[in-house]
Design an enzyme around this catalytic site. Structure first.
Site, mmCIF file in Angstrom:
data_model
loop_
_atom_site.group_PDB
_atom_site.id
_atom_site.type_symbol
_atom_site.label_atom_id
_atom_site.label_comp_id
_atom_site.label_asym_id
_atom_site.label_seq_id
_atom_site.Cartn_x
_atom_site.Cartn_y
_atom_site.Cartn_z
ATOM 1 N N ASP A 8 0.840 -1.201 0.000
ATOM 2 C CA ASP A 8 0.000 0.000 0.000
ATOM 3 C C ASP A 8 0.874 1.249 0.000
ATOM 4 O OD1 ASP A 8 -2.358 1.344 -0.120
ATOM 5 O OD2 ASP A 8 -3.022 0.881 1.919
ATOM 6 N N GLY A 9 0.258 2.357 -0.390
ATOM 7 C CA GLY A 9 0.932 3.645 -0.409
ATOM 8 C C GLY A 9 0.054 4.724 0.190
ATOM 9 N N GLU A 43 2.209 3.312 -3.938
ATOM 10 C CA GLU A 43 1.671 1.976 -4.192
ATOM 11 C C GLU A 43 2.652 1.154 -5.037
ATOM 12 O OE1 GLU A 43 -1.370 0.754 -3.299
ATOM 13 O OE2 GLU A 43 -2.595 2.480 -2.737
ATOM 14 N N ASP A 67 -4.947 -2.638 -2.975
ATOM 15 C CA ASP A 67 -6.239 -1.964 -3.120
ATOM 16 C C ASP A 67 -6.233 -0.959 -4.269
ATOM 17 O OD1 ASP A 67 -4.818 0.212 -2.156
ATOM 18 O OD2 ASP A 67 -5.788 0.234 -0.187
ATOM 19 N N HIS A 121 -9.416 0.186 3.322
ATOM 20 C CA HIS A 121 -10.115 0.748 4.490
ATOM 21 C C HIS A 121 -11.424 0.002 4.775
ATOM 22 C CE1 HIS A 121 -7.219 3.986 4.039
ATOM 23 N NE2 HIS A 121 -7.629 4.154 2.809
ATOM 24 N N ASP A 131 -1.372 -0.156 5.164
ATOM 25 C CA ASP A 131 -1.824 1.235 5.071
ATOM 26 C C ASP A 131 -1.362 2.039 6.285
ATOM 27 O OD1 ASP A 131 -3.756 3.393 3.975
ATOM 28 O OD2 ASP A 131 -4.437 3.098 6.032
#
Length: 354
Positions: A8-9, A43, A67, A121, A131
């Site tokens: 994730d980013g 990401e 995501d 989320h 995240d």
């Protein structure tokens, strides 16, 4: 065995202070970031670092939970077409974040992997953990404090220490603790001057709308860097023209020019992907943090007197010199390595003279 990891980013402001992270479990994760970047860059960098961190076990399947439809589509759908078109999209515009994508493309060779989309989320344990860590790095850069980089992947650091392995893990782990602000301590290329600054389809806005322009001059573009030298600086690698030592000196002088330091596309080509600097105050700078900071504060002109250009190996040269700028003189060491036919700066250290 299948390795399952979330990548994730995070970017505060997008673009803004940015972070990336991949997460397997509490004993196996890594994170990093930049003072200025985009969410998509974060990401992509999380995915790239995950491949690099597991490069010592290429026989293992890698299941990447992500995501970002942009990242998944970029790697699994669009990249082959972009490569055929010279890394351009269907509308002829340059692909954004191309340097990271090229690095990912190289890391995919010989690997077994799958991507799986997960809703962000939404309470997915691995995604939430990645995240949280990516955002923590972004916040750390925003606040000018050190960020946790994580333990990394078991065995990766040992593999990186082997002579023929990519020496990325240990360096990047240390680099993640660098402080992003304080340009007065940015030593590379005369930066001691203290006047510093302060999901979508291929052709849609799913790519970064800021942080890199459509003209290919963004942070990871690769222009014709050496056209102004008036000679083929890489001719030495083909047995003619200037020696390798002369080539490295010419490239170091290029990096002393403010117009080069302020051009993030140029510095992106000159600096090795695993570049690191140890500044005079003990601060550690990564390639991406250095590129962003030099763009914001290129400092004034710098001259140099070469003290030595010594071959350490067939593809490694240590350049030592004394630099002169309005902030004073400094003794400097630059380690240049031959990477894909190009000499690139791998390590730099500076010590101001009294």
């Amino acid at each position: 065995m299948t390795i399952t990891a979330a990548a994730d980013g995070s970017a505060l402001g997008n673009p803004g202070p940015a972070g990336w992270a991949w997460y397997v479990n509490d004993d196996c994760w890594r994170a990093g970031g930049w003072p200025h970047g985009t969410n998509n860059q974060g990401e992509l960098m999380a995915v790239l670092d995950l491949f690099r961190a597991t490069a010592h076990i290429p026989q293992e399947d890698l299941r990447i939970l992500c995501d970002s439809q942009y990242v998944i589509n970029s790697v699994t759908k669009w990249m082959p077409g972009w490569k055929r078109k010279g890394w351009r999209k269907a509308d002829g515009k340059p692909v954004l974040n191309v340097d990271i994508l090229k690095d990912i493309d190289r890391e995919l060779v010989g690997r077994k992997y799958t991507f799986e989309w997960v809703k962000g989320h939404a309470g997915h344990d691995l995604n939430e953990a990645a995240d949280e860590r990516a955002r923590a790095v972004a916040v750390a850069y925003q606040q000018g404090v050190a960020a946790r980089s994580g333990p990394g992947f078991p065995g990766a650091a040992a593999a990186a220490e082997e002579p023929e392995a990519r020496q990325t893990v240990a360096v990047r782990q240390a680099s993640s603790f660098s402080e992003p602000n304080g340009v007065d301590e940015l030593d590379l290329f005369g930066g001691l001057d203290s006047e510093g600054p302060g999901s979508a389809g291929e052709d849609s806005a799913g790519e970064d709308s800021a942080g890199a322009g459509s003209n290919g001059s963004g942070p990871f573009s690769e222009p014709d860097l050496f056209s102004e030298l008036g000679t083929d600086v890489f001719a030495a690698t083909r047995g003619r023209g200037p020696s390798a030592e002369e080539t490295v000196e010419a490239l170091e002088r290029e990096l002393l020019r403010p117009d080069v330091r302020s051009d993030i596309g140029r510095t992106g080509v000159l600096l090795h992907p695993d570049f690191v600097e140890i500044g005079s105050a003990g601060r550690i700078w990564t390639r991406d943090a250095m590129m962003m900071s030099l763009e914001e504060s290129p400092a004034g002109p710098v001259d140099l007197d070469v003290l030595g250009a010594d071959r350490i190996g067939s593809d490694t040269i240590l350049l030592t010199y004394r630099s002169y700028s309005r902030s004073g003189t400094a003794l400097r060491s630059s380690l240049w390595v031959l990477d894909g036919g190009q000499w690139r700066l791998r390590f730099h250290q500076s010590t101001p003279e009294a």
